[in-house]
Design an enzyme around this catalytic site. Structure first.
Site, PDB file in Angstrom:
ATOM      1  N   HIS A 125      87.113 100.897  59.574  1.00 60.81           N
ATOM      2  CA  HIS A 125      87.931 101.551  58.553  1.00 60.81           C
ATOM      3  C   HIS A 125      89.171 102.197  59.189  1.00 60.81           C
ATOM      4  CE1 HIS A 125      83.974 102.081  56.185  1.00 60.81           C
ATOM      5  NE2 HIS A 125      84.742 101.327  55.435  1.00 60.81           N
ATOM      6  N   CYS A 177      82.229 109.923  57.798  1.00 61.34           N
ATOM      7  CA  CYS A 177      81.491 109.059  56.849  1.00 61.34           C
ATOM      8  C   CYS A 177      80.356 109.765  56.137  1.00 61.34           C
ATOM      9  CB  CYS A 177      80.888 107.869  57.585  1.00 61.34           C
ATOM     10  SG  CYS A 177      81.865 107.237  58.910  1.00 61.34           S
TER      11      CYS A 177
HETATM   12  C1  CIR Z   1      78.923 100.071  56.763  1.00 56.73           C
HETATM   13  O1  CIR Z   1      79.115  99.095  57.508  1.00 56.73           O
HETATM   14  O2  CIR Z   1      79.383 100.128  55.622  1.00 56.73           O
HETATM   15  C2  CIR Z   1      78.124 101.229  57.298  1.00 56.73           C
HETATM   16  N1  CIR Z   1      77.086 100.762  58.167  1.00 56.73           N
HETATM   17  C3  CIR Z   1      79.024 102.196  58.027  1.00 56.73           C
HETATM   18  C4  CIR Z   1      79.987 102.895  57.114  1.00 56.73           C
HETATM   19  C5  CIR Z   1      80.767 103.949  57.817  1.00 56.73           C
HETATM   20  N2  CIR Z   1      81.569 104.670  56.885  1.00 56.73           N
HETATM   21  C6  CIR Z   1      82.748 105.209  57.160  1.00 56.73           C
HETATM   22  O3  CIR Z   1      83.279 105.001  58.237  1.00 56.73           O
HETATM   23  N3  CIR Z   1      83.356 105.868  56.209  1.00 56.73           N
END
Ligand code: CIR
Length: 255
Positions: A163, A250
């Site tokens: 991201h 996150c």
């Molecule tokens: C994903 O791949 O969507 C999750 N395992 C990790 C999401 C991390 N979220 C973020 O950086 N906002």
């Protein structure tokens, strides 16, 4: 204003959290350790004056404790996203009633996709990353909603990392923490930059909360740079979230 929050929504990881999406290889994550680290994260937010709303783990959605991806919240609206990964679609439905207690709701509609991890608020401006998770249509819809709520926005392509916020954080309204890849990006020329060292890119996912920076443990170079600038710091171990491609930002929705 960047990093000033009254409330944070978090969701506990469930025992199946290790089956979520990840690009990491190596040791599988440890559930007990993840819970302990999540608890320490909640306590750190609470100590910084944030009211933390704690939600239970969401069955069938192992990534749902990365709540940041399900919404973008500003003073007058909560925009419920449409997550970019099919596997995560549905998480947003369970966050909506919680957010509706605090803000009027708007939504990103198909074929738009947005992950909150691609959206960085700096002062009154929103940087929206176009990535494998957030498409141009979604960025446009989000920008249009934010404009109606008095915000400015701009879109930029996300380079490496999952991201935008994998590589970028707002330390305050004037200053960004960036990975070397982002130092010379034209889209960021309005801001002063602190650059994380090569090898410490993960620490770019630092989180400013009410004047203090939450920083992931294990990145001494970044710590030294932030200390030298006089920021109060709280170092948190987020090794288990990292194994699932997540980090400090996150794990909460802050507003
Ligand atoms: C994903 O791949 O969507 C999750 N395992 C990790 C999401 C991390 N979220 C973020 O950086 N906002």
């Amino acid at each position: 204003m960047s990093g000033e929050f009254k409330t944070a929504i978090v969701r506990r990881p469930g025992p199946d959290f290790g089956t979520g999406l990840t690009t990491a290889t190596g040791e599988p994550p440890d559930f007990e350790k993840a819970l302990e680290q999540h608890r320490a994260y909640i306590e750190a937010l609470a100590r910084l004056g944030v009211d933390v709303v704690e939600l239970d783990a969401l069955s069938r959605f192992p990534d749902a404790y990365f709540v940041e991806d399900t919404a973008v919240v500003c003073e007058t609206v909560a925009v419920v996203t449409r997550p970019g990964a099919e596997e995560r679609r549905g998480e947003e439905e369970s966050i909506e009633p919680v957010l509706a207690r605090f803000r009027p709701i708007e939504r990103i509609g198909s074929p738009g996709t947005v992950d909150g991890g691609d959206v960085l608020e700096v002062g009154d401006h929103f940087l929206i990353g176009v990535s494998d998770r957030t498409n141009e249509e979604g960025a446009g819809q989000l920008g249009e909603i934010l404009s109606r709520h008095g915000k400015t926005w701009s879109a930029m392509a996300v380079g490496s990392g999952l991201h935008l916020k994998s590589s970028l954080a707002a330390l305050d309204d004037e200053t960004l923490l960036v990975t070397p890849e982002y130092v010379n990006r034209q889209e960021l020329k309005a801001w002063e930059k602190v650059v994380v060292e090569t090898g410490e890119e993960y620490a770019a996912n630092t989180l400013a909360v009410n004047g203090t920076l939450l920083v992931p443990a294990g990145y001494p170079g970044v710590l030294r740079k932030l200390e030298a600038r006089g920021f109060p710091l709280v170092v948190l171990d987020v090794s288990e979230a990292r194994r699932m491609d997540g980090g400090l930002s996150c794990m909460s929705l802050r507003f």
